[in-house]
Design an enzyme around this catalytic site. Structure first.
Site, PDB file in Angstrom:
ATOM      1  N   HIS A 160      27.958  32.004  47.044  1.00 38.29           N
ATOM      2  CA  HIS A 160      27.346  30.677  46.891  1.00 38.29           C
ATOM      3  C   HIS A 160      28.113  29.639  47.712  1.00 38.29           C
ATOM      4  O   HIS A 160      27.528  28.724  48.289  1.00 38.29           O
ATOM      5  CB  HIS A 160      27.306  30.272  45.416  1.00 38.29           C
ATOM      6  CG  HIS A 160      26.463  31.175  44.562  1.00 38.29           C
ATOM      7  ND1 HIS A 160      25.197  31.556  44.935  1.00 38.29           N
ATOM      8  CD2 HIS A 160      26.703  31.781  43.362  1.00 38.29           C
ATOM      9  CE1 HIS A 160      24.686  32.351  43.992  1.00 38.29           C
ATOM     10  NE2 HIS A 160      25.582  32.504  43.031  1.00 38.29           N
TER      11      HIS A 160
ATOM     12  N   ASP B 170      17.930  32.853  49.464  1.00 45.73           N
ATOM     13  CA  ASP B 170      18.252  34.036  48.673  1.00 45.73           C
ATOM     14  C   ASP B 170      19.280  34.902  49.397  1.00 45.73           C
ATOM     15  O   ASP B 170      19.355  34.884  50.622  1.00 45.73           O
ATOM     16  CB  ASP B 170      16.952  34.831  48.433  1.00 45.73           C
ATOM     17  CG  ASP B 170      17.109  35.875  47.345  1.00 45.73           C
ATOM     18  OD1 ASP B 170      18.090  35.823  46.580  1.00 45.73           O
ATOM     19  OD2 ASP B 170      16.242  36.764  47.260  1.00 45.73           O
TER      20      ASP B 170
ATOM     21  N   LEU C 114      15.473  12.144  57.353  1.00 45.55           N
ATOM     22  CA  LEU C 114      15.085  13.405  56.704  1.00 45.55           C
ATOM     23  C   LEU C 114      15.166  13.224  55.192  1.00 45.55           C
ATOM     24  O   LEU C 114      16.174  12.745  54.669  1.00 45.55           O
ATOM     25  CB  LEU C 114      16.059  14.525  57.108  1.00 45.55           C
ATOM     26  CG  LEU C 114      15.859  15.857  56.383  1.00 45.55           C
ATOM     27  CD1 LEU C 114      14.702  16.637  56.995  1.00 45.55           C
ATOM     28  CD2 LEU C 114      17.122  16.715  56.421  1.00 45.55           C
TER      29      LEU C 114
HETATM   30  C1  FPP Z   1      20.310  32.919  45.605  1.00 46.35           C
HETATM   31  O1  FPP Z   1      21.203  33.943  45.863  1.00 46.35           O
HETATM   32  C2  FPP Z   1      20.929  31.600  45.600  1.00 46.35           C
HETATM   33  C3  FPP Z   1      21.072  30.798  44.519  1.00 46.35           C
HETATM   34  C4  FPP Z   1      20.620  31.172  43.174  1.00 46.35           C
HETATM   35  C5  FPP Z   1      21.726  29.485  44.576  1.00 46.35           C
HETATM   36  C6  FPP Z   1      21.648  28.709  45.845  1.00 46.35           C
HETATM   37  C7  FPP Z   1      22.915  27.955  46.026  1.00 46.35           C
HETATM   38  C8  FPP Z   1      23.509  27.659  47.195  1.00 46.35           C
HETATM   39  C9  FPP Z   1      22.890  27.937  48.487  1.00 46.35           C
HETATM   40  C10 FPP Z   1      24.880  27.086  47.243  1.00 46.35           C
HETATM   41  C11 FPP Z   1      25.075  25.706  46.776  1.00 46.35           C
HETATM   42  C12 FPP Z   1      24.194  24.706  47.332  1.00 46.35           C
HETATM   43  C13 FPP Z   1      23.622  23.769  46.564  1.00 46.35           C
HETATM   44  C14 FPP Z   1      22.703  22.762  47.153  1.00 46.35           C
HETATM   45  C15 FPP Z   1      23.869  23.737  45.114  1.00 46.35           C
HETATM   46  P1  FPP Z   1      21.369  35.104  44.807  1.00 46.35           P
HETATM   47  O2  FPP Z   1      22.581  34.815  44.009  1.00 46.35           O
HETATM   48  O3  FPP Z   1      20.111  35.237  44.016  1.00 46.35           O
HETATM   49  O4  FPP Z   1      21.575  36.335  45.739  1.00 46.35           O
HETATM   50  P2  FPP Z   1      21.256  37.871  45.426  1.00 46.35           P
HETATM   51  O5  FPP Z   1      19.769  37.971  45.206  1.00 46.35           O
HETATM   52  O6  FPP Z   1      21.710  38.579  46.647  1.00 46.35           O
HETATM   53  O7  FPP Z   1      22.063  38.217  44.204  1.00 46.35           O
END
Ligand code: FPP
Length: 239
Positions: free
Chosen positions: A36, A19, A130
């Site tokens: 992201h 997150d 893994l």
């Molecule tokens: C949460 O941050 C993250 C996500 C919803 C997506 C996770 C994606 C990645 C780590 C990048 C790509 C990797 C893969 C494996 C696809 P948020 O956007 O909810 O953050 P915030 O709460 O600060 O808005």
């Protein structure tokens, strides 16, 4: 269970709620997608760290069923990043012994992503260092509901006696069938929530919450989460 640097136990299965990408982007005055994009680099670092520590299963919450409600450009951007991970990073990870697996409503994913995912899963299926499990279009309540439906069908068809349903029957109908439950759940960016993630499977998991945002999470933060875990005394409800 192996021994870590500190001599304590190493979790066999680590699950992570990644997150804080949006907040990281905001802090750097960048568009959300750049957050992201930076998060993608953390994925790579953490996979390498997990291998180095001898963790056997790593589950990453990459996209939830609720995430489809985000703006279209963000959803498309995330799907694009997922394809990049599958195509570029996984070729390298595959050589390092990573087996890719996926849990969630995979049928919801765009066809191009589904194809790339299936190819990466097939290509890495004999790897044993893994297991990297991506939770995609994942929701724990949907998973449990689907399991209940499948079990109900078996009962209706006379293939299962309701009196014989036990905890293993439920586990065997989840997406994670055959995968041991997480020992350690990490959540980044400080939120004290489990957000519909592996509700059944984390029953006895130790929880480590860090205020570090996912794009800033790397080898050191992973090592300190493992060191935190090694200090915990797990009792599984006993004394
Ligand atoms: C949460 O941050 C993250 C996500 C919803 C997506 C996770 C994606 C990645 C780590 C990048 C790509 C990797 C893969 C494996 C696809 P948020 O956007 O909810 O953050 P915030 O709460 O600060 O808005």
């Amino acid at each position: 269970m192996g021994k870590g640097d500190s001599g304590g136990p190493v979790p066999q299965h680590v699950a992570i709620i990644m997150d804080g990408n949006g907040r990281w982007a905001q802090q750097h005055k960048l568009p959300r997608l750049s957050g992201h994009e930076a998060g993608r680099k953390s994925v790579k670092r953490v996979v390498q760290a997990a291998i180095a520590h001898g963790v056997r299963y790593l589950t990453l919450y990459a996209f939830s069923v609720e995430n489809w409600q985000r703006p279209r450009e963000e959803v498309q951007g995330l799907m694009g990043l997922l394809r990049l991970v599958l195509r570029e990073e996984l070729a390298e990870m595959g050589r390092e012994g990573v087996r890719l697996r996926a849990i969630g409503r995979l049928q919801d994913l765009p066809e191009a992503v589904r194809e790339e995912l299936a190819a990466a899963i097939e290509k890495t299926k004999s790897n044993t260092k893994l297991d990297l499990i991506l939770a995609l279009s994942y929701g724990s309540r949907v998973e449990i509901t689907e399991a209940a439906k499948a079990i109900a069908r078996e009962v209706k068809d006379g293939r299962l006696d309701p009196e014989r349903i036990d905890e293993n029957s439920i586990s065997d109908h989840l997406y994670t069938r055959g995968i041991p439950d997480p020992d350690l759940l990490i959540r980044t960016s400080g939120e004290m929530r489990v957000s519909n993630f592996m509700l059944w499977q984390i029953s006895y998991a130790e929880i480590h919450v860090t205020s570090v945002l996912w794009p800033d999470f790397g080898k050191e933060q992973f090592a300190s989460a493992l060191a935190d875990y090694a200090k915990r005394e797990r009792r599984f409800g006993g004394v």
